[in-house]
Design a protein around this motif. Structure first.
Motif, short mmCIF file in Angstrom:
data_model
loop_
_atom_site.label_atom_id
_atom_site.label_comp_id
_atom_site.label_asym_id
_atom_site.label_seq_id
_atom_site.Cartn_x
_atom_site.Cartn_y
_atom_site.Cartn_z
N PRO A 14 1.92 -4.96 8.84
CA PRO A 14 2.20 -3.51 8.89
C PRO A 14 3.67 -3.23 8.61
O PRO A 14 4.56 -3.95 9.10
CB PRO A 14 1.82 -3.13 10.32
CG PRO A 14 0.78 -4.13 10.69
CD PRO A 14 1.20 -5.42 10.04
N ARG A 66 4.38 7.16 0.45
CA ARG A 66 4.38 5.72 0.70
C ARG A 66 3.97 4.93 -0.56
O ARG A 66 4.48 3.83 -0.79
CB ARG A 66 3.40 5.38 1.83
CG ARG A 66 3.73 6.04 3.15
CD ARG A 66 2.85 5.51 4.27
NE ARG A 66 1.43 5.78 4.07
CZ ARG A 66 0.50 4.85 4.01
NH1 ARG A 66 0.81 3.56 4.12
NH2 ARG A 66 -0.78 5.18 3.83
N SER A 84 5.41 0.72 3.23
CA SER A 84 5.11 1.17 4.60
C SER A 84 3.61 1.08 4.88
O SER A 84 2.99 2.03 5.39
CB SER A 84 5.60 2.61 4.81
OG SER A 84 6.99 2.71 4.57
N LYS A 86 -0.04 0.41 6.32
CA LYS A 86 -0.64 0.56 7.65
C LYS A 86 -1.97 -0.19 7.69
O LYS A 86 -2.61 -0.38 6.65
CB LYS A 86 -0.88 2.04 7.93
CG LYS A 86 0.34 2.92 7.81
CD LYS A 86 -0.04 4.39 8.00
CE LYS A 86 1.17 5.30 7.86
NZ LYS A 86 0.81 6.73 8.04
N ASP A 89 -4.79 1.12 5.67
CA ASP A 89 -4.78 0.96 4.21
C ASP A 89 -5.61 -0.25 3.77
O ASP A 89 -5.81 -0.46 2.57
CB ASP A 89 -3.35 0.77 3.70
CG ASP A 89 -2.48 1.99 3.90
OD1 ASP A 89 -1.31 1.84 4.31
OD2 ASP A 89 -2.97 3.12 3.66
#
Length: 120
Positions: A14, A66, A84, A86, A89
């Motif tokens: 992450p 992002r 970035s 997460k 994603d």
């Protein structure tokens, strides 16, 4: 025939970054829109971002700020820079290319998919 070859997926922590690429080849006269979609387990495939032949871009709200989509028209290649990242994603990412082919006329082709996993 139009072939799409994707590359660049993988495992990332992450907050990390990845770039995926998709190169189109074959009997292509012109390419219009190029895009990236993703499908997470148990969910429907969704549009992540797309880019027109003139460079206009569109992003899903969940990735705005992002992710960055770009294309190299000379190489018939589309890229998706993902920053970035997460855990949400995490998905299989598919590229889609729309254009005109020598034999098929208008086409809409899909890549084979590349897994992106965001996990610590």
């Amino acid at each position: 025939q139009v072939q799409l070859v994707e590359s660049g997926g993988g495992l990332v922590q992450p907050g990390g970054s990845l770039r995926v690429s998709c190169a189109a080849s074959g009997s292509i006269i012109s390419i219009n829109a190029m895009g990236w979609y993703r499908q997470a387990p148990g969910k429907e495939r969704e549009l992540v971002a797309d880019i027109t032949s003139s460079g206009s871009t569109h992003y899903a709200d969940s990735v705005k700020g992002r992710f960055t989509i770009s294309r190299d028209n000379a190489k018939n290649t589309v890229y998706l820079q993902m920053n970035s990242l997460k855990p949400e994603d995490t998905a299989v990412y598919y590229c889609n290319v729309k254009g005109t082919g020598t034999y098929r006329g208008r086409f809409s082709s899909w890549g084979q998919g590349t897994q992106v996993t965001v996990s610590s």
